[in-house]
Design an enzyme around this catalytic site. Structure first.
Site, short mmCIF file in Angstrom:
data_model
loop_
_atom_site.label_atom_id
_atom_site.label_comp_id
_atom_site.label_asym_id
_atom_site.label_seq_id
_atom_site.Cartn_x
_atom_site.Cartn_y
_atom_site.Cartn_z
N LYS A 121 -21.29 68.57 -5.36
CA LYS A 121 -21.84 69.46 -6.38
C LYS A 121 -22.81 70.45 -5.73
O LYS A 121 -23.22 70.29 -4.58
CB LYS A 121 -22.55 68.64 -7.47
CG LYS A 121 -23.73 67.81 -6.96
CD LYS A 121 -24.35 67.00 -8.08
CE LYS A 121 -25.52 66.18 -7.56
NZ LYS A 121 -26.21 65.44 -8.63
N TYR A 174 -47.40 91.08 2.41
CA TYR A 174 -47.98 91.27 1.09
C TYR A 174 -49.29 90.51 0.91
O TYR A 174 -49.41 89.36 1.35
CB TYR A 174 -47.01 90.79 0.00
CG TYR A 174 -45.76 91.63 -0.15
CD1 TYR A 174 -45.83 92.91 -0.66
CD2 TYR A 174 -44.52 91.10 0.17
CE1 TYR A 174 -44.69 93.68 -0.82
CE2 TYR A 174 -43.36 91.86 0.01
CZ TYR A 174 -43.46 93.15 -0.49
OH TYR A 174 -42.33 93.90 -0.66
#
Length: 366
Positions: A35, A261
């Site tokens: 999955k 940043y």
């Protein structure tokens, strides 16, 4: 090289699978859990390689994942752990996909489709997530009656019954043992009622390694197949994925220069800073800003400044580095568990979050 690459070593994948297949003395099957794009490794390529080497059972979360495997040639049994909409009964039936059933109401809706569907019964023995509620011995008679009723439905074929442990990796095994005992008591009651339950399976990766006596007919393994056993073991598992990128820019900075940043990192000396083409959109967590290192020819180089969507900056002041050099984020020489522990998560999450921009490159010898 590409800006960002996930190298997938299919030989290591197969070795991990074979290791799981060889634990203990009993004969049992291994279901490969693929999955979430095989935990980021690529469900189609992973499933094809394992099927070519003998794996006959695969586990997915939803119908869409199952159909992707079928549409790419996977012939083996595929079990959907989640709930498929009853309106998709035709897709389940026509593609021979096995559906988990977690309630009598859901079974009735699937049966009303009039189409033959293979099912596995899910027992909630203590996870409180999905399945027939059976946390205690006093729940067994009611649950057994419902499963007996399902076994008599014309269109549903019970081919398996399973439960899921909430914490098999924990040092305290009391709850795992309780879950197993309740599950086995239910199995005995169903046997008394002559209900054929098919394949019995309870073990995830942790329990497969830790509790060989619980292997029963099949085990379901995900994270260990990809090289990260969740419990301590002397068995040999190797990470299947190596996440890599490359240096795309370099510059010299002086004291007082800020990096990235928010100016969360400010140089206090002359430094050489390299920009690497990977960021949080590629699955390298932003929470690792100023809190990780990468590898350049096995040398550890600090990550400096805030991790960007598409780039990170690293300190190469004391290393010989140049543009296009390959940088390793995690893999054989740096476990993904180093990253997960730093940010309070688990290896599963980081692997699953490796983005589709990271080109998967597969290595195999056969």
């Amino acid at each position: 090289m590409e800006r960002c690459v996930a190298y997938i070593d299919l030989n290591k994948l197969l070795n991990n699978y074979n290791t799981l297949e060889s634990i203990g003395s009993s004969s049992y099957k291994v279901m490969s859990v693929v999955k979430a794009n095989a935990y980021g490794h690529g469900s189609v390529e992973v499933s094809k390689h394992l099927e070519n080497h003998g794996c006959q059972h695969f586990g997915v979360a939803c119908l869409e994942e199952a159909l992707e495997l079928r549409n790419n040639g996977i012939k083996s049994m595929i079990l959907v752990f989640g709930r498929s909409d009853p309106s998709d009964a035709e897709k389940l039936s026509m593609n021979n996909i096995t559906q988990t059933v977690e309630s009598i109401d859901y079974a009735i809706k699937l049966n009303e489709s009039g189409l033959p569907i293979n099912i596995h019964i899910n027992i909630d023995s203590g996870m409180s997530r999905i399945g027939f509620y059976c946390h205690r011995e006093e729940n067994i008679d009611s649950v057994a009656s419902q499963i007996e009723q399902i076994s008599k439905m014309n269109n549903l074929n019970i081919t398996g019954i399973y439960t899921h442990f909430e914490g098999a990796e924990k040092e305290d095994s009391s709850h795992t043992l309780h879950q197993f005992n309740v599950y086995m008591s239910l199995i005995k009651e169903l046997e008394k009622r002559k209900v054929n339950v098919g394949i019995r399976h309870v073990c995830n990766s942790s329990a497969t390694i830790k509790f060989p006596e619980m292997h029963l007919d099949m085990v379901r393994c995900g994270i260990a197949i990809y090289g990260y056993p969740p419990v301590e073991t002397n068995l040999k598992f190797e990470p299947v994925m190596t996440l890599a990128s490359k240096i795309i820019s370099m510059r010299n900075v002086v004291p007082g220069d800020s990096i990235s940043y928010g100016a969360k990192y400010v140089a206090d000396k002359n430094m050489t800073i390299a920009t690497v083409s990977i960021g949080y959109a590629d699955g390298y967590p932003r929470a690792l800003s100023n809190n990780d290192f990468v590898l350049l020819n096995k040398a550890e180089l600090p990550v400096v400044g805030t991790i960007c969507m598409d780039a990170i900056m690293i300190d190469t002041t004391n290393a010989y580095a140049k543009i296009d050099d390959e940088i390793i984020l995690f893999g054989n020489d740096k476990s993904v568990e180093i990253l997960s522990k730093k940010i309070g998560t688990i290896s599963y999450e980081i692997l699953c979050n490796v983005g589709k921009r990271a080109k998967r490159i597969y290595k195999k010898t056969s």
